[in-house]
Design an enzyme around this catalytic site. Structure first.
Site, PDB file in Angstrom:
ATOM      1  NE  ARG A 181      -2.675   2.597   3.331  1.00 59.90           N
ATOM      2  CZ  ARG A 181      -3.002   3.791   2.841  1.00 59.90           C
ATOM      3  NH1 ARG A 181      -3.261   3.928   1.551  1.00 59.90           N
ATOM      4  NH2 ARG A 181      -3.063   4.856   3.621  1.00 59.90           N
ATOM      5  CG  ASP A 197      -2.747  15.284   7.628  1.00 56.26           C
ATOM      6  OD1 ASP A 197      -3.343  15.219   8.714  1.00 56.26           O
ATOM      7  OD2 ASP A 197      -2.806  14.376   6.782  1.00 56.26           O
TER       8      ASP A 197
END
Length: 242
Positions: A87, A204
């Site tokens: 992933r 973030d």
């Protein structure tokens, strides 16, 4: 063809990069793979196969969240005989030692999802990455001086989590980042005796508030891709691809 992937037998490589965003799958194919061929556009989840340093690799979009990702991972493992899935996505940092654009290699994944309850009942299964993929990815990062850190992830079923205290609690227990897919991916890899790893760029920071733009998240996370691709090549060349 499977229910959600329109590829014929042999069109998907033994190794798959699995971004959530289908446009990131296209960007991976166009940027890193030689002679990429599109094999899927069912439901807009783009999939491509090409080669990287002589190794056949596919890039397949999976959507956001564990339920969506699990559909694609299971069909790739079960119906296309994929041996390893990496992933390649984004996460939010939970620890001040981790910076925006650092890459977290998910050694294990905690989760608030109930997806494993039908499998294990009252037992709490601990979803973990494949050691060889993790090792090869970390070695590639060290050799290329790329910003990678190994640690735990938290796979949440909620992007907007009303439990605002959980991040601080997880951070106290050493969890480095929050994302939405790794725990289910690791569980499916265990079910099918395959390999899996989550490689997540910090997009973030939940403590500092710093974040990247949507365009950067889609197209500029080169470090993560290089680590993942080089790890797959090492896996293949060491004969560990099963």
């Amino acid at each position: 063809m499977s229910t959600h992937i329109g590829a014929e037998s042999g069109q998907i490589a033994p190794y798959v990069l699995l971004p959530g965003d289908p446009y990131r799958a296209r960007w991976i194919a166009e940027t890193f793979l030689e002679d990429p061929q599109q094999y899927n556009d069912v439901r807009g989840m783009l999939g491509y196969t090409g080669t990287y340093k002589g190794v056949r690799i596919s890039a397949q979009g999976s959507g956001m969240g564990q339920p969506s990702m699990a559909i694609y991972a299971q069909e790739l493992f079960e119906q296309y005989d994929v041996q390893a899935i990496v992933r390649v996505g984004t996460c939010g940092a939970l620890d001040e030692r981790v910076k925006v654009r650092d890459v977290i290699l998910g050694m294990a994944a905690s989760t608030d999802s109930a997806m494993n309850r039908p499998r294990f009942g009252d037992v709490t299964f601990a979803p973990a990455a494949d050691f060889d993929l993790l090792r090869y990815c970390y070695e590639a990062a060290q050799e290329k001086l790329l910003p990678a850190v190994v640690g735990g992830l938290f796979s949440s079923d909620q992007f907007y989590n009303p439990n605002t205290e959980i991040s601080a609690t997880l951070a106290r227990y050493g969890v480095l980042g929050v994302e939405m897919e790794a725990a289910a991916l690791y569980t499916l890899a265990a079910q099918f005796s395959r390999r899996a790893l989550a490689v997540c760029t910090v997009s973030d920071h939940l403590i500092t508030g710093e974040e990247t733009t949507a365009a950067e998240r889609q197209e500029t996370f080169d470090d993560m891709m290089v680590m993942a691709l080089d790890a797959i090549v090492r896996l293949d060349r060491e004969g560990d691809g099963r």
